[in-house]
Design an enzyme around this catalytic site. Structure first.
Site, mmCIF file in Angstrom:
data_model
loop_
_atom_site.group_PDB
_atom_site.id
_atom_site.type_symbol
_atom_site.label_atom_id
_atom_site.label_comp_id
_atom_site.label_asym_id
_atom_site.label_seq_id
_atom_site.Cartn_x
_atom_site.Cartn_y
_atom_site.Cartn_z
ATOM 1 N N SER A 55 -13.455 32.189 -45.929
ATOM 2 C CA SER A 55 -14.594 31.716 -45.146
ATOM 3 C C SER A 55 -14.360 30.259 -44.799
ATOM 4 O O SER A 55 -14.057 29.448 -45.679
ATOM 5 C CB SER A 55 -15.889 31.871 -45.948
ATOM 6 O OG SER A 55 -16.998 31.346 -45.240
ATOM 7 N N CYS A 56 -14.512 29.918 -43.521
ATOM 8 C CA CYS A 56 -14.136 28.584 -43.070
ATOM 9 C C CYS A 56 -15.205 27.980 -42.182
ATOM 10 O O CYS A 56 -15.432 28.456 -41.062
ATOM 11 C CB CYS A 56 -12.803 28.660 -42.328
ATOM 12 S SG CYS A 56 -12.385 27.131 -41.501
ATOM 13 N N ASP A 57 -15.858 26.939 -42.678
ATOM 14 C CA ASP A 57 -16.769 26.110 -41.893
ATOM 15 C C ASP A 57 -15.891 25.181 -41.049
ATOM 16 O O ASP A 57 -15.377 24.183 -41.522
ATOM 17 C CB ASP A 57 -17.674 25.324 -42.848
ATOM 18 C CG ASP A 57 -18.573 24.314 -42.153
ATOM 19 O OD1 ASP A 57 -18.421 24.102 -40.937
ATOM 20 O OD2 ASP A 57 -19.422 23.725 -42.840
ATOM 21 N N LEU A 103 -18.110 28.431 -36.492
ATOM 22 C CA LEU A 103 -18.862 27.227 -36.174
ATOM 23 C C LEU A 103 -20.339 27.535 -36.364
ATOM 24 O O LEU A 103 -20.853 28.493 -35.771
ATOM 25 C CB LEU A 103 -18.617 26.793 -34.727
ATOM 26 C CG LEU A 103 -17.278 26.129 -34.412
ATOM 27 C CD1 LEU A 103 -17.043 26.107 -32.911
ATOM 28 C CD2 LEU A 103 -17.229 24.714 -34.990
ATOM 29 N N ARG A 124 8.470 34.894 -56.563
ATOM 30 C CA ARG A 124 7.471 35.233 -55.543
ATOM 31 C C ARG A 124 6.076 35.344 -56.163
ATOM 32 O O ARG A 124 5.161 35.882 -55.539
ATOM 33 C CB ARG A 124 7.874 36.540 -54.857
ATOM 34 C CG ARG A 124 9.182 36.436 -54.079
ATOM 35 C CD ARG A 124 9.474 37.705 -53.298
ATOM 36 N NE ARG A 124 9.825 38.816 -54.171
ATOM 37 C CZ ARG A 124 11.077 39.144 -54.515
ATOM 38 N NH1 ARG A 124 12.094 38.408 -54.070
ATOM 39 N NH2 ARG A 124 11.314 40.185 -55.293
ATOM 40 N N ARG A 125 5.932 34.840 -57.373
ATOM 41 C CA ARG A 125 4.658 34.922 -58.092
ATOM 42 C C ARG A 125 4.060 33.544 -58.381
ATOM 43 O O ARG A 125 3.241 33.401 -59.289
ATOM 44 C CB ARG A 125 4.858 35.680 -59.407
ATOM 45 C CG ARG A 125 5.395 37.098 -59.207
ATOM 46 C CD ARG A 125 5.610 37.792 -60.528
ATOM 47 N NE ARG A 125 6.141 39.147 -60.350
ATOM 48 C CZ ARG A 125 6.352 40.016 -61.331
ATOM 49 N NH1 ARG A 125 6.058 39.663 -62.585
ATOM 50 N NH2 ARG A 125 6.848 41.209 -61.084
ATOM 51 N N CYS A 134 -14.340 29.625 -51.252
ATOM 52 C CA CYS A 134 -13.977 29.797 -49.835
ATOM 53 C C CYS A 134 -12.458 29.806 -49.688
ATOM 54 O O CYS A 134 -11.895 30.697 -49.058
ATOM 55 C CB CYS A 134 -14.594 28.684 -48.995
ATOM 56 S SG CYS A 134 -16.397 28.746 -48.937
ATOM 57 N N HIS A 147 -13.550 11.507 -44.542
ATOM 58 C CA HIS A 147 -13.736 10.711 -45.757
ATOM 59 C C HIS A 147 -12.700 11.104 -46.807
ATOM 60 O O HIS A 147 -12.959 11.928 -47.688
ATOM 61 C CB HIS A 147 -15.156 10.924 -46.286
ATOM 62 C CG HIS A 147 -15.610 9.864 -47.232
ATOM 63 N ND1 HIS A 147 -16.266 10.144 -48.410
ATOM 64 C CD2 HIS A 147 -15.505 8.509 -47.176
ATOM 65 C CE1 HIS A 147 -16.553 9.015 -49.038
ATOM 66 N NE2 HIS A 147 -16.098 8.012 -48.309
#
EC number: 2.1.1.45
Length: 264
Positions: free
Chosen positions: A167-169, A208, A126-127, A146, A51
């Protein structure tokens, strides 16, 4: 987007069983990187319909510095509904940190405005970094960030960006995250007169949820189709003045949507 399917298959077949904050249970791996050459197409997954409308409105909401759900509800975007309080506020989440990071002296830092200045006047820095991980305010957030930190990189007039996502769904969240940052890179590149380079995604705990495994197995049986192209129809005066109608997606021909329950 074979990279996405390969990572999904890796988590599905080699993920370690873990408990989690939502008590749903996950299969999890730690540490992985994917690279997307944005000149080859817009990275919106094709093995299920995604979506894009929600992705665009959410990003515009972040760029506005907004943290109240009213803007999203006005545009019929429901992806944050599970985390709101009775006033519709989510606390100092992404938009607040990107646009108004509070300092010890009571002032605020507009990280995105600073980034745009650096890209235009000091692109070799580099900042050129934006962080959402404000340790002092995490407990006030409806959901801890996340996707926590991203860095821009310019070489030979080409703009790339790397994101670190703690953190990855994998099934529901990651397709949105990839496309959202790809969209942001398109906008920043246009504003800074730069060519599109790579989006580099780096993940920490990649998982998962157990209530997504059947949907995952279905998606893994599908073959990816050619990527669409994103067209930006006008160039507003600044990064913060884009509107939903400025974006057009050409050639998106995905497989049917696959429904799944979000873990809260």
């Amino acid at each position: 987007m074979k990279q996405y399917l390969e990572l999904m298959r890796l988590v599905r077949t080699q993920g370690i069983s873990k408990v989690d904050r939502t008590n749903t249970g996950t299969l999890s791996i730690f540490g992985h990187q994917m690279r997307f050459n944005l000149s080859h197409g817009f990275p919106l997954i094709t093995t299920k319909r995604c979506h894009l409308r929600s992705i665009i409105y959410e990003l515009l909401w972040f760029l506005n510095g907004d943290t109240n759900i009213n803007y999203l509800r006005k545009h019929h975007v429901t992806i944050w509904d599970e985390w709101i309080n009775e006033k519709g506020d989510l606390g100092p989440i992404y938009g607040r940190q990107w646009r108004a990071w509070g300092t010890a002296d009571g002032s605020y830092i507009d990280q995105l405005s600073d980034v745009m200045l650096q890209l235009k006047h000091n692109p070799d820095s580099r900042r050129i970094i934006v962080s959402a991980w404000n340790v002092g305010e995490i407990k006030q957030m409806a959901l801890a960030p996340c996707h926590v930190l991203f860095q821009f990189y310019v070489a030979n007039g080409v703009l790339s960006c790397q994101l670190y996502q703690r953190s990855c769904d994998m099934f529901l969240g990651l397709p949105f995250n990839i496309s959202s940052y790809a969209l942001l890179i398109h906008m920043v590149a246009q504003q800074c007169d730069l060519q599109l380079g790579e989006f580099i995604w780096t993940g920490g705990d990649i998982h998962l949820y157990r209530n997504h495994l059947k949907q995952t197995d279905l998606q893994l049986k599908r073959n990816p189709r050619p990527l669409p192209q994103l067209i930006i129809k006008r160039r507003p005066a600044s990064l913060f003045q884009y509107q939903f109608d400025d974006f057009y997606l050409s050639g998106y021909d995905p497989h049917p949507a696959i429904k799944a329950q979000v873990a809260v």
